[in-house]
Design a protein around this motif. Structure first.
Motif, PDB file in Angstrom:
ATOM      1  N   ASN A 334       0.847  -1.188   0.000  1.00 28.18           N
ATOM      2  CA  ASN A 334       0.000   0.000   0.000  1.00 28.18           C
ATOM      3  C   ASN A 334       0.888   1.246   0.000  1.00 28.18           C
ATOM      4  OD1 ASN A 334      -1.823   2.032   0.462  1.00 28.18           O
ATOM      5  ND2 ASN A 334      -2.927   0.955   2.060  1.00 28.18           N
ATOM      6  N   PHE A 335       1.299   1.681  -1.171  1.00 32.81           N
ATOM      7  CA  PHE A 335       2.210   2.819  -1.245  1.00 32.81           C
ATOM      8  C   PHE A 335       1.499   4.151  -1.036  1.00 32.81           C
ATOM      9  CE2 PHE A 335       4.628  -0.384  -3.815  1.00 32.81           C
ATOM     10  CZ  PHE A 335       5.632  -0.564  -2.884  1.00 32.81           C
ATOM     11  N   ASP A 336       0.172   4.193  -1.221  1.00 29.71           N
ATOM     12  CA  ASP A 336      -0.558   5.427  -0.923  1.00 29.71           C
ATOM     13  C   ASP A 336      -0.398   5.789   0.548  1.00 29.71           C
ATOM     14  OD1 ASP A 336      -1.400   5.698  -3.502  1.00 29.71           O
ATOM     15  OD2 ASP A 336      -3.456   5.022  -3.159  1.00 29.71           O
ATOM     16  N   PHE A 337      -0.459   4.786   1.401  1.00 30.32           N
ATOM     17  CA  PHE A 337      -0.293   5.023   2.834  1.00 30.32           C
ATOM     18  C   PHE A 337       1.140   5.481   3.131  1.00 30.32           C
ATOM     19  CE2 PHE A 337       0.706   3.434   7.154  1.00 30.32           C
ATOM     20  CZ  PHE A 337      -0.245   4.132   7.872  1.00 30.32           C
ATOM     21  N   LEU A 338       2.118   4.841   2.511  1.00 29.46           N
ATOM     22  CA  LEU A 338       3.518   5.221   2.710  1.00 29.46           C
ATOM     23  C   LEU A 338       3.756   6.670   2.315  1.00 29.46           C
ATOM     24  CD1 LEU A 338       6.620   3.101   1.767  1.00 29.46           C
ATOM     25  CD2 LEU A 338       6.459   5.448   0.977  1.00 29.46           C
ATOM     26  N   MET A 339       3.138   7.102   1.215  1.00 27.64           N
ATOM     27  CA  MET A 339       3.393   8.429   0.673  1.00 27.64           C
ATOM     28  C   MET A 339       2.513   9.513   1.289  1.00 27.64           C
ATOM     29  SD  MET A 339       4.044   7.505  -3.352  1.00 27.64           S
ATOM     30  CE  MET A 339       4.579   9.161  -3.774  1.00 27.64           C
ATOM     31  N   ALA A 340       1.590   9.126   2.159  1.00 23.97           N
ATOM     32  CA  ALA A 340       0.702  10.134   2.751  1.00 23.97           C
ATOM     33  C   ALA A 340       1.473  11.121   3.614  1.00 23.97           C
ATOM     34  CB  ALA A 340      -0.384   9.446   3.585  1.00 23.97           C
ATOM     35  N   GLY A 341       2.550  10.657   4.247  1.00 19.52           N
ATOM     36  CA  GLY A 341       3.336  11.545   5.083  1.00 19.52           C
ATOM     37  C   GLY A 341       2.620  11.910   6.371  1.00 19.52           C
ATOM     38  N   TRP A 342       3.147  12.936   7.035  1.00 22.10           N
ATOM     39  CA  TRP A 342       2.601  13.364   8.326  1.00 22.10           C
ATOM     40  C   TRP A 342       1.519  14.404   8.074  1.00 22.10           C
ATOM     41  CZ3 TRP A 342       2.471  11.065  12.696  1.00 22.10           C
ATOM     42  CH2 TRP A 342       2.189  11.751  13.886  1.00 22.10           C
ATOM     43  N   ASP A 343       0.364  13.937   7.662  1.00 15.84           N
ATOM     44  CA  ASP A 343      -0.769  14.795   7.328  1.00 15.84           C
ATOM     45  C   ASP A 343      -2.027  13.983   7.568  1.00 15.84           C
ATOM     46  OD1 ASP A 343      -2.950  15.828   5.556  1.00 15.84           O
ATOM     47  OD2 ASP A 343      -1.446  17.333   5.025  1.00 15.84           O
ATOM     48  N   PRO A 540      -9.567  15.234  10.897  1.00 17.76           N
ATOM     49  CA  PRO A 540      -8.328  15.341  10.118  1.00 17.76           C
ATOM     50  C   PRO A 540      -8.052  16.747   9.610  1.00 17.76           C
ATOM     51  CG  PRO A 540     -10.033  14.157   8.889  1.00 17.76           C
ATOM     52  CD  PRO A 540     -10.529  14.303  10.288  1.00 17.76           C
ATOM     53  N   GLU A 541      -9.116  17.541   9.388  1.00 17.97           N
ATOM     54  CA  GLU A 541      -8.900  18.915   8.933  1.00 17.97           C
ATOM     55  C   GLU A 541      -8.175  19.736   9.989  1.00 17.97           C
ATOM     56  OE1 GLU A 541     -12.635  18.724  11.250  1.00 17.97           O
ATOM     57  OE2 GLU A 541     -11.742  17.519   9.635  1.00 17.97           O
ATOM     58  N   SER A 542      -8.223  19.294  11.241  1.00 17.54           N
ATOM     59  CA  SER A 542      -7.497  19.958  12.330  1.00 17.54           C
ATOM     60  C   SER A 542      -6.246  19.191  12.736  1.00 17.54           C
ATOM     61  CB  SER A 542      -8.414  20.116  13.551  1.00 17.54           C
ATOM     62  OG  SER A 542      -9.549  20.889  13.227  1.00 17.54           O
ATOM     63  N   GLY A 543      -5.955  18.133  12.011  1.00 24.16           N
ATOM     64  CA  GLY A 543      -4.739  17.373  12.277  1.00 24.16           C
ATOM     65  C   GLY A 543      -4.906  16.211  13.225  1.00 24.16           C
TER      66      GLY A 543
END
Length: 600
Positions: A334-343, A540-543
């Motif tokens: 699941n590379f989408d999860f890997l590339m999501a980063g800290w967001d 998630p919009e607030s982190g």
């Protein structure tokens, strides 16, 4: 109200559906003979460590006979162990001991290409155009420099190598004349096989059976989205964008009011999005699925507990899910999860899309944050933009905030290990190892560095040998060798010393002990076979990322301010280094941290 739960998998009961798999890059894991190169005996020696860590399986990157032009992904003989790593007897001993300890063993399979030193390719070079030997590979006549001249001086099409430069190399024929061109989507020394050739297909079936007969539990399939190319090998419009720079994903300004938790108030927020290319004529062709249905039948000959996992950089998630239909592979990274980063928003979107696509085909999700091809997540998440995805980091690039990156990495790992499905860990991440970002150019070995004339730093920084003992030569990389060991094949940074395994063993708050605790918690609470429901406090919009899995509430704070612990819940595990006595009564989750919560 929380959203409806999403099951982890339609394949309940299979070991891989919720397994935690530990990736071993053999040359950098442990050196048993003191030559500076990791080996299979080194893996065997460290199996007790992996058992105590709490993983379910190990995946070994290639250890086959190879000239090592691309770290073993250039295979010269699929049925032999390279002497660098030992022998088939060493492999058998390691496999037997792993199984005795309850660990499954997955091996890498490299079917898209061979080494140019493989017997097949040598035979191809020794025979004329049109021969059966050449038909095993992608040989083609060139285009004329001047139309109609018959000189064939130009490559057959405009494809570029993933490692930089042309994807075609011209050969010299036996009579000394300039001859045909062969395709290599990676290095010149990695010619692509022709998967339209039945002999190629039968050979790979035989390779599968060779390792299945020895007792392996599965295969990680390299470049699983490759192999089949579009008929006619047409030029590709996406080459222009590829050449202009895809070493990082394209970025767009975030819309007004957007508040990703990755940035300070003084920074201009950006959101990473995937590059937009026309469909590739050499990746994710529908024909690859016929191959995996065929391989599924081969694995079925050995019972129902053998598996395959696809390395397929495919999007959107619905396309990736095609690789894990019931009659194909069992998993896909699941590379989408890997590339999501800290967001939090990007991570939530990746989780939602992945679970939905996997459930549609009755397959388990897999989650991964680092591997041998990516900058370690403890480093990526410490960059100014922690959603960036650089292809290596050099001394003159932005250097990460090491402490911030590690804090976020520990928290991200707690999210990963609490998600339903299977998780993959990369060796050394349990020690909190950073990328070696100041590796000297003279020490680099990744072909991408050389084929791009240094424009791409490459992957050496995440492949540096592990530190086992702080006060020993090479930080104990050859700890079990009785004599004076050679220097590790890649130099280790000084910061590896305090992170060595012997410095973290039994130390409350260390990254190693956090991983052990998180893995034990995951196992005890059966989170891998659970389901996900977004919590009422999920924002998630607030982190703030927040979800339920079984009777556990997971909170990850990627925002700007502390987040309250909901009433009725208490902290069972905290990603920070503070001792348990300080966080068991915690009422707020600090920024850049994650917690597992249980009911009071």
């Amino acid at each position: 109200m929380s959203k409806p739960s999403v099951p982890a998998s339609g394949q309940t009961g299979e070991w891989w559906a919720d397994a935690v798999v530990y990736q071993i890059y053999p040359r950098s894991f442990a050196d048993a003979n003191g030559d500076g190169m990791g080996d299979l005996r080194g893996v065997l020696d460290r199996l007790p460590y992996l058992e105590q860590l709490g993983v379910d399986a190990i995946w070994l990157s290639p250890f086959y006979k190879s000239p090592q032009a691309d770290g073993g992904y250039d295979v010269a003989d699929y049925r032999q162990v390279d002497p660098l790593f030992g022998s088939l007897q060493d492999f058998d001993a390691m496999l037997q001991e792993a199984h005795r300890r309850g660990l499954k063993v997955i091996v890498d399979l490299v079917p898209n290409h061979t080494s140019d030193e493989h017997a097949w390719f040598r035979a191809a070079l020794g025979t004329p155009p049109g021969s059966p030997e050449r038909d095993r590979y992608m040989f083609r006549p060139g285009k004329d420099e001047v139309p109609g001249s018959g000189d064939g001086k130009r490559p057959p099409n405009n494809w570029k190598s993933i490692f930089g430069g042309s994807a075609w190399t011209r050969v010299t024929e036996a009579d000394g004349s300039a001859g045909e061109w062969y395709l290599h989507l990676f290095d010149t020394k990695q010619p692509d096989l022709n998967w339209e050739n039945e002999e190629v297909r039968e050979e790979m079936r035989s390779v599968l059976r060779f390792w299945l007969d020895r007792g392996v539990d599965g295969f990680r399939v390299d470049v699983a989205h490759g192999m089949v190319k579009e008929q006619g090998l047409p030029d590709w419009e996406g080459v222009a964008a590829m050449v202009e720079g895809t070493s990082e994903v394209r970025r767009e300004p975030a819309p007004p009011g957007d508040a990703p938790g990755a940035h300070t108030d003084a920074e201009e927020p950006h959101r990473a999005v995937s590059p937009v290319y026309p469909p590739s004529p050499f990746f994710d062709q529908d024909g690859v699925h016929d191959i995996y249905r065929d391989w599924h039948r081969v694995l079925s000959e050995y019972g129902s507990d053998r598996m395959m996992v696809a390395e397929a950089w495919v999007e959107p998630a619905e396309r990736l899910a095609l690789y894990v239909r019931q009659d194909e592979m069992q998993q896909a990274f699941n590379f989408d999860f890997l590339m999501a980063g800290w967001d939090a928003e990007r991570m939530a979107e990746a989780i939602d899309a992945s679970l939905k696509a996997a459930e549609a085909v009755g397959a388990p999700c897999t989650w991964v944050l680092s591997n041998h091809d990516t900058v370690r997540h403890s480093t990526r998440l410490g960059l100014t933009d922690p959603t960036t995805f650089p292809k290596g980091i050099a001394a003159d690039d932005e250097q990460p905030d090491t402490a911030l990156g590690l804090a976020r990495a520990r928290a991200a790992t707690m999210v990963e290990l609490a998600l339903p499905g299977s998780a993959y860990l990369y060796q050394g991440e349990e020690l909190g190892l950073p990328e070696h970002t100041t590796l000297p150019a003279g020490a680099r070995q990744d072909p991408t560095f050389f084929r791009t004339q240094g424009a791409e730093t490459g992957r050496d920084g995440c492949r540096v040998p592990l530190p086992w003992a702080a006060d020993k030569p090479g930080f104990g990389f050859a700890d079990s060798f009785p004599g004076e060991p050679a220097s590790p094949w890649l130099p280790q940074p000084a910061e590896f010393g305090p992170l060595a395994a012997d410095q973290q063993e039994g130390e409350e708050g260390s990254t190693l002990e956090l991983y052990r605790a998180a893995l034990a918690f995951r196992c005890a609470r059966r989170l891998g076979t659970g389901s996900l429901a977004w919590a009422e406090v999920h924002a998630p919009e607030s982190g703030l990322l927040a979800f339920h899995n079984r009777d556990v509430l997971v909170l990850a704070n990627m925002g700007f301010a502390s987040a309250p612990v909901p009433d009725g819940w208490s902290v069972a595990l905290f990603s920070g280094p503070e001792p348990a006595a300080e966080w068991e009564l915690m009422h707020e989750v600090p920024v850049d941290c994650a917690v597992y919560l249980t009911r009071n």
